[in-house]
Design an enzyme around this catalytic site. Structure first.
Site, mmCIF file in Angstrom:
data_model
loop_
_atom_site.group_PDB
_atom_site.id
_atom_site.type_symbol
_atom_site.label_atom_id
_atom_site.label_comp_id
_atom_site.label_asym_id
_atom_site.label_seq_id
_atom_site.Cartn_x
_atom_site.Cartn_y
_atom_site.Cartn_z
ATOM 1 N N SER A 1 0.832 -1.209 0.000
ATOM 2 C CA SER A 1 0.000 0.000 0.000
ATOM 3 C C SER A 1 0.864 1.256 0.000
ATOM 4 O O SER A 1 1.989 1.246 0.494
ATOM 5 C CB SER A 1 -0.905 0.029 1.229
ATOM 6 O OG SER A 1 -1.762 -1.086 1.259
HETATM 7 N N1 SAH Z 1 -0.841 -4.816 3.994
HETATM 8 C C1 SAH Z 1 -0.136 -5.140 2.764
HETATM 9 C C2 SAH Z 1 -0.949 -4.729 1.548
HETATM 10 C C3 SAH Z 1 -0.922 -5.809 0.497
HETATM 11 S S1 SAH Z 1 -2.115 -5.659 -0.784
HETATM 12 C C4 SAH Z 1 1.263 -4.542 2.773
HETATM 13 O O1 SAH Z 1 1.601 -3.794 3.692
HETATM 14 O O2 SAH Z 1 2.062 -4.842 1.869
HETATM 15 C C5 SAH Z 1 -3.451 -6.627 -0.165
HETATM 16 C C6 SAH Z 1 -3.186 -8.089 0.075
HETATM 17 O O3 SAH Z 1 -4.432 -8.691 0.424
HETATM 18 C C7 SAH Z 1 -2.664 -8.881 -1.114
HETATM 19 O O4 SAH Z 1 -1.430 -9.468 -0.779
HETATM 20 C C8 SAH Z 1 -3.739 -9.942 -1.357
HETATM 21 O O5 SAH Z 1 -3.218 -11.196 -1.771
HETATM 22 C C9 SAH Z 1 -4.408 -10.033 0.000
HETATM 23 N N2 SAH Z 1 -5.773 -10.563 0.001
HETATM 24 C C10 SAH Z 1 -6.757 -10.387 -0.923
HETATM 25 N N3 SAH Z 1 -7.873 -11.049 -0.558
HETATM 26 C C11 SAH Z 1 -7.600 -11.663 0.629
HETATM 27 C C12 SAH Z 1 -8.343 -12.521 1.507
HETATM 28 N N4 SAH Z 1 -9.615 -12.899 1.245
HETATM 29 N N5 SAH Z 1 -7.736 -12.966 2.621
HETATM 30 C C13 SAH Z 1 -6.451 -12.629 2.911
HETATM 31 N N6 SAH Z 1 -5.708 -11.838 2.115
HETATM 32 C C14 SAH Z 1 -6.258 -11.357 0.989
#
Ligand code: SAH
Length: 215
Positions: free
Chosen positions: A65
């Site tokens: 993010s």
């Molecule tokens: N907090 C992260 C943001 C990553 S983007 C950081 O600091 O890098 C969001 C993430 O949510 C992705 O890696 C994606 O694979 C995950 N995601 C999407 N749907 C999800 C679900 N149902 N359960 C768990 N993770 C999920």
């Protein structure tokens, strides 16, 4: 070993100043973000990008993010040392590390195995302890519930009921909701009697929250 040079620290300090200018006022959030080496969550070729206020690719079609978004969501949670926090979407592990630096007891769920494994290594390397789970965030995690705070870092099609259930009375949850390109940030608070209130906090962009574990 993680390299965190004077140059990295300098770039990071500038980013933190930029976040403060953009309206982030919680000192504990800024301090935690000043402590965590964001470049360590990206490929070494992208150190410069790590300290710009932008989202960036981290593999498996996902993104870390934007720093402002991390700061905004974390500030809305009003994190206190010792809070039990549930994060949905571990991704790179950066947001998780910021919460850990603030003294949270963290449970974080990721549906992409590759990212779950990578995040585990780096969070260990930083010397933090978290419960990282490879699974589907729609269900939350009963085992460690209830949570003082819940943070969803992917764009949810709706507010998952289980996550609200697993929030403590007096708890706060921050979640971007919407199925298109843009999500509405929603702050959900639960009062001592268990009544739930929602407040809209503006437009943000996230990768989508998807059902079930990826293979
Ligand atoms: N907090 C992260 C943001 C990553 S983007 C950081 O600091 O890098 C969001 C993430 O949510 C992705 O890696 C994606 O694979 C995950 N995601 C999407 N749907 C999800 C679900 N149902 N359960 C768990 N993770 C999920």
């Amino acid at each position: 070993m993680l390299e965190d040079s004077y140059r990295h620290k300098g770039l990071r300090k500038k980013l933190i100043e930029e976040l403060a200018e953009k309206g982030i006022t919680d000192k504990a959030v800024l301090e935690a973000m000043n402590k965590i080496p964001r470049h360590a969550f990206l490929d070494p070729a992208f150190t410069e990008q790590a300290y710009q206020d932008i989202a960036f690719r981290i593999g498996a079609g996902q993104t870390i993010s934007q720093p402002y978004t991390v700061a905004f969501q974390t500030q809305e949670l009003r994190v206190k040392k010792g809070d039990r926090i549930l994060e949905i979407g571990t991704g790179s592990g950066y947001q998780a590390s910021v919460l850990l630096a603030m003294g949270a007891k963290l449970v974080s769920i990721e549906r992409q195995r590759e990212l779950f494994l990578k995040a585990k290594i780096i969070i260990d390397e930083l010397g933090y302890n978290a419960k990282l789970i490879y699974g589907d965030g729609f269900k939350g995690n009963e085992m460690y519930a209830p949570y003082d705070k819940v943070i969803v870092t992917c764009g949810a099609p709706f507010v998952p009921e289980k996550l609200v259930e697993q929030l403590k009375p007096g708890g706060r949850m921050i979640i971007p909701v919407g199925e298109g390109d843009v999500q509405q940030m929603i702050l959900i608070t639960k009062d001592a009697e268990g009544n739930v209130k929602e407040e809209l906090k503006g437009d943000f962009r996230f990768v989508p929250m998807l059902k079930d574990k990826a293979k």
